[in-house]
Design a protein around this motif. Structure first.
Motif, mmCIF file in Angstrom:
data_model
loop_
_atom_site.group_PDB
_atom_site.id
_atom_site.type_symbol
_atom_site.label_atom_id
_atom_site.label_comp_id
_atom_site.label_asym_id
_atom_site.label_seq_id
_atom_site.Cartn_x
_atom_site.Cartn_y
_atom_site.Cartn_z
ATOM 1 N N GLU A 111 39.300 3.069 -8.945
ATOM 2 C CA GLU A 111 38.359 3.746 -7.976
ATOM 3 C C GLU A 111 39.001 4.653 -7.128
ATOM 4 O O GLU A 111 39.844 4.152 -6.339
ATOM 5 N N GLY A 144 24.326 -3.118 -7.121
ATOM 6 C CA GLY A 144 23.828 -3.171 -5.805
ATOM 7 C C GLY A 144 23.010 -4.472 -5.551
ATOM 8 O O GLY A 144 22.867 -5.306 -6.270
ATOM 9 N N TYR A 145 22.441 -4.700 -4.171
ATOM 10 C CA TYR A 145 21.646 -6.052 -3.610
ATOM 11 C C TYR A 145 20.612 -6.235 -4.488
ATOM 12 O O TYR A 145 20.351 -7.569 -4.416
ATOM 13 N N GLN A 189 31.207 -7.962 -7.233
ATOM 14 C CA GLN A 189 29.723 -7.593 -7.262
ATOM 15 C C GLN A 189 29.804 -7.134 -8.688
ATOM 16 O O GLN A 189 30.321 -6.251 -9.292
ATOM 17 N N ARG A 197 25.862 5.509 -2.563
ATOM 18 C CA ARG A 197 24.686 4.913 -2.272
ATOM 19 C C ARG A 197 23.759 5.712 -1.371
ATOM 20 O O ARG A 197 22.556 5.276 -1.355
HETATM 21 P P1 C2E Z 1 33.144 0.981 -1.941
HETATM 22 O O1 C2E Z 1 34.317 0.945 -2.933
HETATM 23 O O2 C2E Z 1 32.196 2.210 -1.991
HETATM 24 O O3 C2E Z 1 32.280 -0.537 -2.234
HETATM 25 C C1 C2E Z 1 30.902 -0.577 -1.912
HETATM 26 C C2 C2E Z 1 30.544 -1.125 -0.673
HETATM 27 O O4 C2E Z 1 29.206 -1.228 -0.553
HETATM 28 C C3 C2E Z 1 30.976 -2.505 -0.400
HETATM 29 O O5 C2E Z 1 31.433 -2.780 0.846
HETATM 30 C C4 C2E Z 1 29.777 -3.491 -0.991
HETATM 31 O O6 C2E Z 1 29.817 -4.791 -0.278
HETATM 32 C C5 C2E Z 1 28.672 -2.374 -0.350
HETATM 33 N N1 C2E Z 1 27.383 -2.689 -1.038
HETATM 34 C C6 C2E Z 1 27.193 -3.302 -2.509
HETATM 35 N N2 C2E Z 1 25.981 -3.303 -2.653
HETATM 36 C C7 C2E Z 1 25.331 -2.530 -1.610
HETATM 37 C C8 C2E Z 1 23.919 -2.253 -1.385
HETATM 38 O O7 C2E Z 1 22.968 -2.638 -2.301
HETATM 39 N N3 C2E Z 1 23.411 -1.745 -0.222
HETATM 40 C C9 C2E Z 1 24.593 -1.693 0.721
HETATM 41 N N4 C2E Z 1 24.035 -1.232 1.991
HETATM 42 N N5 C2E Z 1 25.903 -1.759 0.556
HETATM 43 C C10 C2E Z 1 26.203 -2.360 -0.709
HETATM 44 P P2 C2E Z 1 32.563 -3.588 1.172
HETATM 45 O O8 C2E Z 1 33.070 -4.778 0.429
HETATM 46 O O9 C2E Z 1 32.512 -3.934 2.785
HETATM 47 O O10 C2E Z 1 33.883 -2.640 1.103
HETATM 48 C C11 C2E Z 1 33.660 -1.293 2.009
HETATM 49 C C12 C2E Z 1 34.811 -0.268 1.380
HETATM 50 O O11 C2E Z 1 36.039 -0.860 1.532
HETATM 51 C C13 C2E Z 1 34.668 -0.046 -0.243
HETATM 52 O O12 C2E Z 1 33.604 0.879 -0.561
HETATM 53 C C14 C2E Z 1 36.101 0.493 -0.578
HETATM 54 O O13 C2E Z 1 36.269 1.871 -0.191
HETATM 55 C C15 C2E Z 1 37.105 -0.434 0.249
HETATM 56 N N6 C2E Z 1 37.679 -1.370 -0.015
HETATM 57 C C16 C2E Z 1 37.285 -2.654 -0.725
HETATM 58 N N7 C2E Z 1 38.225 -3.611 -1.142
HETATM 59 C C17 C2E Z 1 39.155 -2.516 -1.293
HETATM 60 C C18 C2E Z 1 40.567 -2.835 -1.857
HETATM 61 O O14 C2E Z 1 40.809 -3.654 -2.397
HETATM 62 N N8 C2E Z 1 41.515 -1.935 -1.444
HETATM 63 C C19 C2E Z 1 41.151 -0.571 -1.157
HETATM 64 N N9 C2E Z 1 41.877 0.262 -0.866
HETATM 65 N N10 C2E Z 1 39.982 -0.400 -0.698
HETATM 66 C C20 C2E Z 1 38.962 -1.620 -0.639
#
Ligand code: C2E
Ligand code: MG
Ligand code: MG
Ligand code: MG
Length: 281
Positions: A150, A256-257, A45, A204
């Motif tokens: 992060e 963000g989106y 993103q 967010r």
């Molecule tokens: P995060 O690090 O807080 O990532 C942001 C999440 O918000 C992402 O969900 C992203 O797709 C979503 N997002 C981005 N922009 C927007 C927006 O404008 N509105 C809304 N409603 N959502 C938005 P995602 O990809 O499902 O990831 C969820 C969580 O999973 C992440 O939260 C992170 O904590 C974890 N994660 C993702 N990749 C990894 C990784 O490689 N390793 C680890 N340990 N955790 C991961």
């Protein structure tokens, strides 16, 4: 009759639990194979400089292309990976893949592009972490300064002294450190200044509140970050008024989106080549 129904409910309940347990075991088995069979992938993103609209970096977000269940988000398998210890291998793969891809984009002419990678608690607690990260940087040729890790507040606060030491090793190696989802976890503001941080990420939920005329927390986090000498980035920006508000309050970075959801590496490459997102009014 009530007794009868009760018994049926109970049976329904246990078979439901068995089903879930079975699904979990299956998922765990599948996850073990996922890495070897190349089913994991990263989406990226864009992170935007809100002043210019330029892409300055990305956040790498892991996905699982499950052969039967389709594309799964991290919330469906990262907790399981944590519990089973699979997170070590997955985390190392994510780090390597993200650094390699970012180095590739740099070589394609986006020399200043940075990448942010999420770390789980287990990864952060691993005392080999610094060596592992440095090995990845060596292997991929990515400069330490182009990598941001992060971390969440709760993870840091569970053992402050150890966290400080681990972060110091990473920070001294030139790797950037950010607190993710800031304001949602258990945090002691007392300890915040002890961490060698580069950025706070405004969660967010607080960005969403701006639209509902409640911007108190978002504004306070921005001020706090600046007082601590930290950069601040907002996540989950979905509307132009949110972006404009953040910029007015000197939050200079965001994702963000409104700009883009997480996209495949190929699509991110295309974004890099075409896009400067329109700056705020
Ligand atoms: P995060 O690090 O807080 O990532 C942001 C999440 O918000 C992402 O969900 C992203 O797709 C979503 N997002 C981005 N922009 C927007 C927006 O404008 N509105 C809304 N409603 N959502 C938005 P995602 O990809 O499902 O990831 C969820 C969580 O999973 C992440 O939260 C992170 O904590 C974890 N994660 C993702 N990749 C990894 C990784 O490689 N390793 C680890 N340990 N955790 C991961
Ligand atoms: Mg994150
Ligand atoms: Mg976050
Ligand atoms: Mg999160």
């Amino acid at each position: 009759q009530a007794k009868e129904r009760g018994r049926n409910n109970f049976q329904f309940f246990t078979s439901d639990m068995n089903l879930r347990l079975q699904q979990r075991l299956e998922l765990e088995n599948d996850l073990r194979k996922a890495l070897q069979q190349n089913q994991l992938l990263l989406h990226y993103q864009p992170q935007i400089d809100l002043r210019s609209g330029a892409i300055v970096g990305s956040e790498a977000l892991v996905r699982w292309q499950h052969p039967q269940r389709g594309l799964l988000g991290p919330d469906l398998f990262i907790p399981l990976a944590e519990q089973t210890g699979l997170i070590s291998d997955i985390g190392r793969w994510v780090l390597h893949e993200a650094c390699l891809q970012n180095r590739l984009w740099q070589q394609q002419g986006f020399a200043d592009l940075a990448v942010a990678v999420n770390l789980s608690a287990r990864q952060f607690q691993n005392l080999q972490l610094v060596e592992e990260v440095l090995a990845v940087l060596r292997d991929t040729g990515l400069a330490a300064a182009a990598l941001e890790l992060e971390l969440t507040e709760s993870l840091l606060m569970s053992d402050v002294q150890t966290a400080v030491e681990q972060m110091q090793r990473l920070s001294q190696a030139g790797i950037r450190l950010a607190i993710d989802d800031f304001g949602t976890g258990y945090s002691s503001l007392n300890h915040l200044h002890r961490f060698p941080l580069d950025r706070l990420k405004v969660d967010r939920s607080f960005v969403q509140s701006i639209a509902q005329q409640d911007s108190t927390i978002a504004r306070s986090i921005i001020v706090l970050a600046h007082e601590l000498g930290l950069e601040v980035i907002a996540e989950g920006i979905e509307t132009a008024p949110q972006r404009d508000f953040l910029l007015q309050h000197r939050c200079h970075f965001g994702q963000g989106y409104l700009f883009s959801p997480p996209v495949s590496a190929a699509d991110f490459g295309a974004l890099l080549r075409q896009a400067v997102f329109s700056p705020a009014e």
